[in-house]
Design a protein around this motif. Structure first.
Motif, PDB file in Angstrom:
ATOM      1  N   ALA A 269     101.491  15.024  46.574  1.00 40.86           N
ATOM      2  CA  ALA A 269     101.813  15.019  47.998  1.00 40.86           C
ATOM      3  C   ALA A 269     101.425  13.668  48.599  1.00 40.86           C
ATOM      4  CB  ALA A 269     101.078  16.159  48.708  1.00 40.86           C
ATOM      5  N   PRO A 270     102.057  13.273  49.703  1.00 44.78           N
ATOM      6  CA  PRO A 270     101.823  11.925  50.237  1.00 44.78           C
ATOM      7  C   PRO A 270     100.510  11.741  50.991  1.00 44.78           C
ATOM      8  CG  PRO A 270     103.458  13.067  51.561  1.00 44.78           C
ATOM      9  CD  PRO A 270     103.165  13.955  50.397  1.00 44.78           C
ATOM     10  N   THR A 271      99.903  12.817  51.505  1.00 43.68           N
ATOM     11  CA  THR A 271      98.658  12.692  52.270  1.00 43.68           C
ATOM     12  C   THR A 271      97.640  13.716  51.792  1.00 43.68           C
ATOM     13  OG1 THR A 271      99.323  14.290  53.979  1.00 43.68           O
ATOM     14  CG2 THR A 271      99.966  11.973  54.313  1.00 43.68           C
ATOM     15  N   GLU A 272      96.357  13.443  52.064  1.00 46.90           N
ATOM     16  CA  GLU A 272      95.302  14.374  51.675  1.00 46.90           C
ATOM     17  C   GLU A 272      95.465  15.706  52.396  1.00 46.90           C
ATOM     18  OE1 GLU A 272      91.282  13.215  51.538  1.00 46.90           O
ATOM     19  OE2 GLU A 272      91.630  11.399  50.374  1.00 46.90           O
ATOM     20  N   ILE A 273      95.820  15.647  53.675  1.00 50.22           N
ATOM     21  CA  ILE A 273      95.975  16.890  54.455  1.00 50.22           C
ATOM     22  C   ILE A 273      97.045  17.777  53.832  1.00 50.22           C
ATOM     23  CG2 ILE A 273      96.786  17.819  56.655  1.00 50.22           C
ATOM     24  CD1 ILE A 273      95.407  15.506  58.037  1.00 50.22           C
ATOM     25  N   LEU A 274      98.180  17.153  53.460  1.00 50.39           N
ATOM     26  CA  LEU A 274      99.273  17.930  52.869  1.00 50.39           C
ATOM     27  C   LEU A 274      98.883  18.453  51.485  1.00 50.39           C
ATOM     28  CD1 LEU A 274     102.032  18.872  53.685  1.00 50.39           C
ATOM     29  CD2 LEU A 274     103.016  16.793  52.735  1.00 50.39           C
ATOM     30  N   ALA A 275      98.168  17.636  50.698  1.00 50.90           N
ATOM     31  CA  ALA A 275      97.706  18.079  49.373  1.00 50.90           C
ATOM     32  C   ALA A 275      96.741  19.259  49.519  1.00 50.90           C
ATOM     33  CB  ALA A 275      97.025  16.926  48.644  1.00 50.90           C
ATOM     34  N   GLU A 276      95.812  19.153  50.473  1.00 49.13           N
ATOM     35  CA  GLU A 276      94.851  20.241  50.700  1.00 49.13           C
ATOM     36  C   GLU A 276      95.567  21.507  51.142  1.00 49.13           C
ATOM     37  OE1 GLU A 276      92.255  18.491  53.537  1.00 49.13           O
ATOM     38  OE2 GLU A 276      91.263  17.199  52.058  1.00 49.13           O
ATOM     39  N   GLN A 277      96.615  21.333  51.939  1.00 45.67           N
ATOM     40  CA  GLN A 277      97.361  22.497  52.403  1.00 45.67           C
ATOM     41  C   GLN A 277      98.107  23.175  51.256  1.00 45.67           C
ATOM     42  OE1 GLN A 277      99.037  22.348  56.366  1.00 45.67           O
ATOM     43  NE2 GLN A 277     100.998  22.807  55.444  1.00 45.67           N
ATOM     44  N   HIS A 278      98.716  22.379  50.373  1.00 42.89           N
ATOM     45  CA  HIS A 278      99.373  22.953  49.194  1.00 42.89           C
ATOM     46  C   HIS A 278      98.355  23.690  48.319  1.00 42.89           C
ATOM     47  CE1 HIS A 278     103.428  21.597  49.674  1.00 42.89           C
ATOM     48  NE2 HIS A 278     103.126  20.312  49.662  1.00 42.89           N
ATOM     49  N   TYR A 279      97.191  23.103  48.160  1.00 45.79           N
ATOM     50  CA  TYR A 279      96.126  23.724  47.357  1.00 45.79           C
ATOM     51  C   TYR A 279      95.742  25.085  47.947  1.00 45.79           C
ATOM     52  CZ  TYR A 279      91.474  24.360  45.262  1.00 45.79           C
ATOM     53  OH  TYR A 279      90.380  24.860  44.605  1.00 45.79           O
ATOM     54  N   ALA A 280      95.524  25.113  49.267  1.00 46.43           N
ATOM     55  CA  ALA A 280      95.149  26.374  49.923  1.00 46.43           C
ATOM     56  C   ALA A 280      96.273  27.406  49.812  1.00 46.43           C
ATOM     57  CB  ALA A 280      94.812  26.109  51.399  1.00 46.43           C
ATOM     58  N   THR A 281      97.524  26.945  49.948  1.00 41.58           N
ATOM     59  CA  THR A 281      98.671  27.859  49.863  1.00 41.58           C
ATOM     60  C   THR A 281      98.790  28.444  48.459  1.00 41.58           C
ATOM     61  OG1 THR A 281      99.844  26.576  51.555  1.00 41.58           O
ATOM     62  CG2 THR A 281     101.171  28.031  50.181  1.00 41.58           C
ATOM     63  N   PHE A 282      98.630  27.601  47.429  1.00 40.39           N
ATOM     64  CA  PHE A 282      98.713  28.081  46.049  1.00 40.39           C
ATOM     65  C   PHE A 282      97.614  29.103  45.766  1.00 40.39           C
ATOM     66  CE2 PHE A 282     101.375  24.940  43.350  1.00 40.39           C
ATOM     67  CZ  PHE A 282     102.319  24.852  44.356  1.00 40.39           C
ATOM     68  N   ARG A 283      96.392  28.808  46.224  1.00 41.21           N
ATOM     69  CA  ARG A 283      95.274  29.735  45.993  1.00 41.21           C
ATOM     70  C   ARG A 283      95.530  31.075  46.688  1.00 41.21           C
ATOM     71  NH1 ARG A 283      90.373  27.334  44.280  1.00 41.21           N
ATOM     72  NH2 ARG A 283      89.614  29.489  44.290  1.00 41.21           N
ATOM     73  N   GLU A 284      96.119  30.996  47.875  1.00 39.84           N
ATOM     74  CA  GLU A 284      96.424  32.214  48.624  1.00 39.84           C
ATOM     75  C   GLU A 284      97.511  33.027  47.918  1.00 39.84           C
ATOM     76  OE1 GLU A 284      98.204  33.419  53.028  1.00 39.84           O
ATOM     77  OE2 GLU A 284      97.378  31.415  52.708  1.00 39.84           O
ATOM     78  N   PHE A 285      98.543  32.349  47.419  1.00 41.51           N
ATOM     79  CA  PHE A 285      99.617  33.030  46.703  1.00 41.51           C
ATOM     80  C   PHE A 285      99.108  33.676  45.408  1.00 41.51           C
ATOM     81  CE2 PHE A 285     103.230  30.223  48.552  1.00 41.51           C
ATOM     82  CZ  PHE A 285     103.525  31.189  49.501  1.00 41.51           C
ATOM     83  N   LEU A 286      98.316  32.922  44.634  1.00 39.95           N
ATOM     84  CA  LEU A 286      97.919  33.362  43.286  1.00 39.95           C
ATOM     85  C   LEU A 286      96.762  34.351  43.291  1.00 39.95           C
ATOM     86  CD1 LEU A 286      98.188  29.862  41.565  1.00 39.95           C
ATOM     87  CD2 LEU A 286      99.671  31.826  41.134  1.00 39.95           C
ATOM     88  N   ARG A 287      95.934  34.292  44.332  1.00 39.67           N
ATOM     89  CA  ARG A 287      94.758  35.167  44.489  1.00 39.67           C
ATOM     90  C   ARG A 287      93.940  35.231  43.191  1.00 39.67           C
ATOM     91  NH1 ARG A 287      98.760  38.264  47.040  1.00 39.67           N
ATOM     92  NH2 ARG A 287      98.512  40.118  45.753  1.00 39.67           N
ATOM     93  N   ASP A 288      93.873  36.397  42.530  1.00 35.21           N
ATOM     94  CA  ASP A 288      92.990  36.538  41.362  1.00 35.21           C
ATOM     95  C   ASP A 288      93.726  36.375  40.024  1.00 35.21           C
ATOM     96  OD1 ASP A 288      94.512  38.800  41.578  1.00 35.21           O
ATOM     97  OD2 ASP A 288      92.870  40.214  41.265  1.00 35.21           O
ATOM     98  N   MET A 289      94.928  35.814  40.066  1.00 34.01           N
ATOM     99  CA  MET A 289      95.639  35.579  38.804  1.00 34.01           C
ATOM    100  C   MET A 289      94.864  34.557  37.963  1.00 34.01           C
ATOM    101  SD  MET A 289      99.777  35.477  39.472  1.00 34.01           S
ATOM    102  CE  MET A 289     100.067  35.038  37.760  1.00 34.01           C
ATOM    103  N   PRO A 290      94.893  34.681  36.635  1.00 32.33           N
ATOM    104  CA  PRO A 290      94.160  33.759  35.762  1.00 32.33           C
ATOM    105  C   PRO A 290      94.870  32.408  35.625  1.00 32.33           C
ATOM    106  CG  PRO A 290      95.342  35.353  34.429  1.00 32.33           C
ATOM    107  CD  PRO A 290      95.560  35.770  35.856  1.00 32.33           C
ATOM    108  N   VAL A 291      95.028  31.732  36.755  1.00 32.00           N
ATOM    109  CA  VAL A 291      95.667  30.412  36.793  1.00 32.00           C
ATOM    110  C   VAL A 291      94.690  29.468  37.494  1.00 32.00           C
ATOM    111  CG1 VAL A 291      97.575  29.037  37.706  1.00 32.00           C
ATOM    112  CG2 VAL A 291      98.007  31.357  36.873  1.00 32.00           C
ATOM    113  N   ARG A 292      94.277  28.425  36.780  1.00 33.97           N
ATOM    114  CA  ARG A 292      93.317  27.486  37.364  1.00 33.97           C
ATOM    115  C   ARG A 292      94.061  26.353  38.080  1.00 33.97           C
ATOM    116  NH1 ARG A 292      88.545  24.027  34.278  1.00 33.97           N
ATOM    117  NH2 ARG A 292      88.000  22.741  36.094  1.00 33.97           N
ATOM    118  N   VAL A 293      93.835  26.276  39.392  1.00 32.73           N
ATOM    119  CA  VAL A 293      94.449  25.246  40.233  1.00 32.73           C
ATOM    120  C   VAL A 293      93.339  24.337  40.747  1.00 32.73           C
ATOM    121  CG1 VAL A 293      95.889  24.782  42.255  1.00 32.73           C
ATOM    122  CG2 VAL A 293      96.217  26.899  40.967  1.00 32.73           C
TER     123      VAL A 293
END
Length: 644
Positions: A269-293
């Motif tokens: 992602a082009p900015t830290e804010i956008l990267a952090e937002q993608h990270y939070a979104t992925f964690r929210e989507f995946l929840r307790d799935m065994p996928v390390r992000v």
């Protein structure tokens, strides 16, 4: 307004203004009425008064406008009246020149004399044909030499039309031939990882974790990418989707396919804010799935960065790495990188992106995403070597943003609407085009606007963000707004591509007349992220040009990003569009226009594809001159391998 040519004489000169605003006005008459000829540069003023005489007959050529109810022509071309020589059509060629060229004696008439001499000396033998004969006959094109002659000196309107058509087609054809030739070469030579199956992670996510039903458009796009990644060729796909269309979810599900086949994925992602937002979104989507992000940005330092993230990425324990430019560093090594997703790809240079490809022996599959809708003709030309997927549906439950036009004097009504939304617990963006007041532009600036809002809403908390702030300060202020600690965010266009704040329901754009359509649409996309009704308020002055009024009307009439992009292309042309490389083409168009020549772009592309099918090895004698011309063009034009 079109160009005009007028015969008459100068009655008098008059100077107005001081310093940078100084201008020279010549009052010019044709015996029937008066117009003003206007020059602005100080050096030009001296030269004009010395070289143009009162009472002498002249031919004036230029584009007229209206200022203070008087017709004027800024910086016209002027020639002695006895020098006029009309062609057989009764028309005179016109060539654009700069003020510096005119001072040196090189105006349109001078260039015309050179052109006439050249046309008299050069023959069709000196101008070899660039297109194959069968193509010229099939498309009923006139020969190259004739088209060059008739562009300058046509003997009829039909001759000029056919000459223009031939030149436009040739220009667009060789652009498309170069793009498509490179794309086929890449497909033949660049192999990709084979993602043979959809496995447990993808199916589990689809069955148990999907937050809402996918739209038909999202399903179609995922199928397209599954096909690419299973083909044995490197996927090189552009994913277009309006703000809020669900591109991030599609990207995640594509990454899960890579994981199911034993590979890692990376999102840049082009900015830290956008990267952090993608990270939070992925964690929210995946929840307790065994996928390390993991998240890797410039602010992640020390042991925390080195051990769990870098070592985990190198060993393959990190399945998905999300980051900024930091992921390009040499210390970042992957075990098996199979898929790279680039968000808002125009923010990264070609050389930067290439560093990611080189982290593997076999290049990873590539998915580039943009929220900037790109008109079809522009996409065919800018991204002609990429396969394009479009998400053209919004997820269910999203309400269209209501866009309204306010005059700048209606602050009381505007502030009442802002307070009403904030009373519901919502948040508001207020965007300004400038940071500090400018003498040149009569518009409200961010600093004054911020002070006025603080005075109007003394009981509310207000953040301020602009491009001249230090990154840490900017991120801190944005973070306060994201967390709901402030109700109003006053900003410049730094928020155009950025954070997702579902609670923000109002976007106020001050001096909206100063923004292009694409930029207005991007800014509007910052709201409408939640289920509540959202609003975009376009605040302008009373006095607007006809084109600006049309832009505002388009924004109020539609929220379809592709409709807006097409309108923006027509208003402003391809070289001045905002967003994904839309701020400039990778090549020069001298006569064709992507806004007006859409059908010709398609014809050129179809023709280029047909020739590549007929002569894939580029060895047939009937196409020899065409391939030679393409090679010659590529020496000075764009390197097609740099488009990705």
């Amino acid at each position: 307004m079109p160009f005009v040519q007028v015969k008459g004489e100068i009655l008098s000169f008059e100077e107005e203004g001081h310093g940078r605003k100084r201008r020279l006005i010549a009052h010019f008459t044709d015996g029937m009425g008066l117009i003003d000829l206007v020059w602005f540069q100080a050096g030009t003023i001296k030269w004009i008064k010395k070289n143009y005489l009162i009472g002498k007959p002249y031919i004036v050529f230029g584009r007229p406008g209206v200022f203070k109810d008087r017709i004027n022509i800024p910086h016209p071309d002027i020639d002695p009246a006895d020098s006029l020589q009309l062609g057989s059509m009764g028309l005179q060629p016109y060539y654009s020149t700069t003020e510096r060229m005119k001072k040196g004696g090189l105006n349109s008439r001078s260039i015309e004399r050179f052109t006439t001499t050249l046309m008299d000396k050069v023959t069709s033998v000196d101008t070899p044909e660039t297109l194959p004969n069968n193509l010229i006959q099939h498309l009923n094109l006139i020969p190259l030499w004739q088209s060059l002659h008739d562009l300058h000196y046509p003997d009829s309107a039909e001759a000029l039309r056919r000459a223009t058509y031939r030149q436009k087609f040739e220009e667009l054809f060789f652009i498309q031939l170069g793009i498509l030739r490179y794309a086929r070469l890449r497909q033949q030579q660049v192999f990709g990882h084979v993602f043979a199956h959809v496995g447990e992670r993808f199916n589990t996510f689809y069955r148990d974790y999907l937050p809402f039903e996918l739209t038909n458009a999202q399903k179609r796009v995922i199928r397209e990418m599954r096909h690419d990644m299973g083909s044995g060729k490197q996927m090189n796909r552009l994913l277009q989707g309006d703000v809020g269309s669900g591109k991030t979810l599609v990207a995640l599900m594509t990454m899960l396919i890579a994981l199911d086949n034993g590979y890692q994925a990376c999102l840049m992602a082009p900015t830290e804010i956008l990267a952090e937002q993608h990270y939070a979104t992925f964690r929210e989507f995946l929840r307790d799935m065994p996928v390390r992000v993991e998240l890797l940005t410039g602010s992640v330092k020390g042991k925390k960065r080195r051990e769990p993230i870098l070592e985990g990425t190198r060993s393959g324990e990190v399945h998905i790495l999300i980051g900024t430019h930091a992921v390009l560093e040499d210390t970042v090594a992957f075990s098996r990188l199979g898929l790279v997703v680039i968000d808002e790809q125009h923010r990264f240079g070609v050389a930067q992106r290439a560093r990611l490809w080189r982290k593997n022996e076999i290049p990873p599959h590539v998915l580039v995403m943009t929220a900037t809708p790109i008109p079809r003709t522009l996409a065919m030309t800018l991204y002609g070597d990429l396969d394009v997927s479009v998400i053209d549906e919004l997820p269910p439950g999203r309400k269209p943003i209501e866009t309204r036009h306010f005059w700048e004097e209606r602050n009381e009504s505007l502030y009442h609407g802002i307070r009403t939304e904030i009373a519901k617990g919502r948040q508001v963006y207020v965007v300004y085009p400038l940071i500090k007041e400018s003498e040149k532009m009569d518009m409200q600036d961010l600093e004054n606007g911020y002070a006025e809002l603080c005075q109007a809403f003394p009981d509310l908390r207000i953040s301020k963000v602009h491009g001249q702030m230090k990154p840490a300060e900017k991120d801190a202020e944005m973070d306060r707004f994201v967390r709901g600690e402030t109700q109003i965010l006053v900003a410049t266009t730094v928020i155009e591509v950025g954070v997702n704040v579902p609670n923000a329901s109002v976007m106020v754009i001050q001096n909206a007349e100063r923004f292009g359509l694409a930029q207005l649409h991007q800014l509007r996309g910052r709201v409408g992220r939640g289920a509540d009704q959202s609003y975009c308020i376009l605040v302008t002055k009373y006095q607007l040009s006809a084109e600006t009024k049309k832009r505002i009307e388009v924004m109020c009439d539609t929220t379809d990003g592709f409709e807006i992009a097409e309108a923006d292309l027509k208003f402003r042309g391809p070289g001045d569009l905002e967003g994904t490389q839309q701020s400039g083409l990778a090549f020069d168009l001298h006569i064709a226009n992507l806004a007006r020549d859409g059908q010709l772009v398609q014809l050129a592309r179809d023709t280029a594809n047909r020739i590549l099918d007929d002569d894939p090895q580029q060895c047939k004698p009937e196409y020899a001159s065409m391939w030679a011309h393409l090679r010659e063009l590529n020496k000075s034009n764009v390197d097609w391998s740099n488009i990705s």
